[in-house]
Design an enzyme around this catalytic site. Structure first.
Site, mmCIF file in Angstrom:
data_model
loop_
_atom_site.group_PDB
_atom_site.id
_atom_site.type_symbol
_atom_site.label_atom_id
_atom_site.label_comp_id
_atom_site.label_asym_id
_atom_site.label_seq_id
_atom_site.Cartn_x
_atom_site.Cartn_y
_atom_site.Cartn_z
ATOM 1 N N HIS A 81 40.119 42.404 29.291
ATOM 2 C CA HIS A 81 39.634 43.604 29.985
ATOM 3 C C HIS A 81 40.378 43.831 31.300
ATOM 4 C CE1 HIS A 81 36.921 46.633 31.542
ATOM 5 N NE2 HIS A 81 36.293 46.653 30.380
ATOM 6 N N GLY A 163 38.009 49.075 54.363
ATOM 7 C CA GLY A 163 38.846 47.885 54.463
ATOM 8 C C GLY A 163 40.277 48.202 54.813
ATOM 9 N N ALA A 166 45.182 45.851 52.291
ATOM 10 C CA ALA A 166 45.521 44.567 51.669
ATOM 11 C C ALA A 166 44.312 44.094 50.888
ATOM 12 C CB ALA A 166 45.905 43.538 52.726
ATOM 13 N N PRO A 169 42.770 37.948 49.028
ATOM 14 C CA PRO A 169 43.779 37.147 48.312
ATOM 15 C C PRO A 169 43.329 36.614 46.958
ATOM 16 C CG PRO A 169 42.948 36.010 50.278
ATOM 17 C CD PRO A 169 42.502 37.421 50.366
ATOM 18 N N GLY A 172 40.367 40.173 45.240
ATOM 19 C CA GLY A 172 40.868 41.515 44.984
ATOM 20 C C GLY A 172 40.104 42.587 45.730
#
Length: 496
Positions: A81, A163, A166, A169, A172
């Site tokens: 998925h 946000g 970026a 890490p 996501g």
């Protein structure tokens, strides 16, 4: 009045039961109920279905995202998925005492809080989307975690709504939104050739010329080709129609459906519609189902042996010396009755030989009128609740001690007044649409039911007029010029 909201978060973990258990445990709160949990190892994804009070379910969703960010590492994640986040998508769905607009506000509050607490960027989608391009989840998730991780740094169009530019890490980004009830519906084909499933999915989904309100993709799941679909408005594109199309399209490649599955929960009406279609029952209505009739009678919504007993409590409430329910609730009720009458006319004409050429138009009218009727019924209580909130805000301001936070009190009054304006405005818009549909049915339905359509039209006009009167009286007290201007634009559209 109580509020009931459904939340169906999808997490990128379908193999490790301990992790899913921990996420579910993090979401447990008073006033929140776990209805369902689905884990799929091939998709490596789980779907959790929760329902609860507005404030409680917001906090539950936020905590679930936080726990997922703690436990799931997308750099190590593989599955069939598409995904872009540990907590991949978090939709809010109105159930009772709330509107889709309320769920939009919830999505924005939750998105902001997720970023604040966990530094997981958030994108808004569906009804909460800030731009048309982000209404579709597939557009927001394009490129998945790995692609978005690189593109967000250089492409301003991919910036999150909450946000920095970026991704987290390992977790996501999370997509949060508001939508109607969605059916996750998958059809397994009797072949291992996933290329066939992809071709069928391409034919059925809206984005490549298929059915409206259908999203689809082809996967290899449990050793079989699977057509995986999301039905975003089952009343306009029902499950049975999608299944039959998949069946016919698969036959072009010499294969057929082996079985199908529903991921998560499904609205009862979707199965009722499928039963009506496959069984070809004449003049079918959900009230013919024993459990539905029993629930209606026990809940006081229907009177056995007389219609008066069913409507009398509401009429007496209107007559009582209390401010609610008032004209706004009565307008919503009139609109709902208009939708019900028009629905009856369309339903009694559909399927008859004399009107077979109008089958598609009648089916579309029935689906839309059913949705409008439910929304208008919900507005009966929503209007009364909105008025009560205005009174509550004014009372709090009066009781505010001298030297208290007057700005906060004024803001609370303004927010309550805006909601008390938006509810009847929504009623007017929906009732106007009911009136247009009723008028269109005259040429494609039984002429002996002309009086029913005339009554539907009259009720719809009364609903519009009454609802707009409530809008106007609230606008007089509002100081936000921009809001007032936007509302007047919508009012002008309704009047035209």
């Amino acid at each position: 009045m109580s509020t009931l909201v459904e939340c169906v978060p999808n997490f990128s973990e379908g193999r490790d039961k301990a992790k899913v258990d921990a996420i579910v445990e993090a979401m447990k709160r008073d006033g929140v109920y776990l209805l369902d949990r689905e884990m799929d190892s091939d998709h490596n994804r789980c779907v959790i279905t929760l329902v609860g009070e507005r404030e409680a379910i917001q906090e539950a969703a936020i905590r679930g995202v936080g726990k997922a960010a703690e436990l799931i590492d997308l750099t190590q994640h593989e599955g069939a998925h598409p995904r872009m986040g540990a907590a991949d998508v978090v939709p809010f769905i109105p159930i009772d005492g709330v509107t889709l607009e309320d769920c939009v506000a919830m999505a924005k509050q939750v998105g902001a809080e997720i970023w604040k607490r966990y530094q997981v960027p958030v994108y808004l989608y569906e009804a909460a989307a800030a731009t048309p391009e982000r209404q579709g989840l597939e557009n927001v998730r394009r490129g998945q975690f790995e692609g978005l991780r690189d593109e967000v740094k250089t492409n301003p169009a991919r910036c999150p709504d909450f946000g920095e530019r970026a991704l987290h890490p390992t977790a996501g980004a999370t997509v949060v939104g508001a939508r109607k009830a969605l059916i996750a519906y998958n059809v397994f084909l009797n072949t291992t050739d996933v290329a066939i499933a992809k071709k069928v999915a391409k034919a059925v989904r809206q984005s490549s010329g298929g059915f409206r309100f259908v999203k689809g993709a082809g996967f290899l799941v449990r050793g079989l080709a699977q057509v995986s679909m999301n039905l975003t408005d089952f009343e306009q594109t029902p499950v049975h129609r999608v299944f039959e199309f998949v069946k016919r399209e698969a036959a072009r490649y010499g294969v057929s459906p082996l079985s199908s599955e529903i991921v998560g929960l499904v609205p009862k009406k979707a199965l009722e519609d499928a039963a009506e279609w496959f069984l070809q029952v004449e003049n079918f209505d959900s009230s013919l189902i024993l459990e539905n009739r029993l629930a209606a009678v026990m809940g006081g919504k229907m009177a056995v042996g007389g219609l008066r007993a069913g409507v009398e409590p509401f009429v007496e409430q209107l007559a009582a010396p209390a401010a609610t329910p008032g004209g706004g609730s009565a307008s919503a009720a009139a609109g709902a009755m208009a939708a019900g009458l028009a629905h009856m006319v369309a339903g009694m004409s559909r399927g008859k030989k004399a009107y077979v050429q109008y089958e598609a138009q009648l089916s579309e009218a029935i689906a839309r009128l059913s949705s409008l009727r439910e929304e208008l019924k919900a507005s009966i209580d929503a209007d009364a609740d909105a008025y009560n909130q205005v009174m509550k805000a004014y009372k709090a301001a009066r009781e505010n001690p001298e030297g208290g936070d007057t700005a906060s009190a004024d803001a609370a009054i303004d927010a309550a007044l805006k909601q008390a304006t938006l509810v009847p405005l929504s009623v007017a818009e929906r009732a106007a649409e009911v009136g247009r549909i009723a008028a269109s049915l005259g040429a494609v339905s039984n002429p002996n039911m002309k009086s029913d359509l005339m009554t539907a039209g009259a009720l719809a006009r009364a609903a519009v007029e009454g609802a707009l009167a409530n809008v106007e009286i609230n606008l007089e007290s509002l100081k936000d010029g921009g809001f007032v201007a936007d509302v007047r634009k919508r009012v002008a559209v309704v009047k035209n």
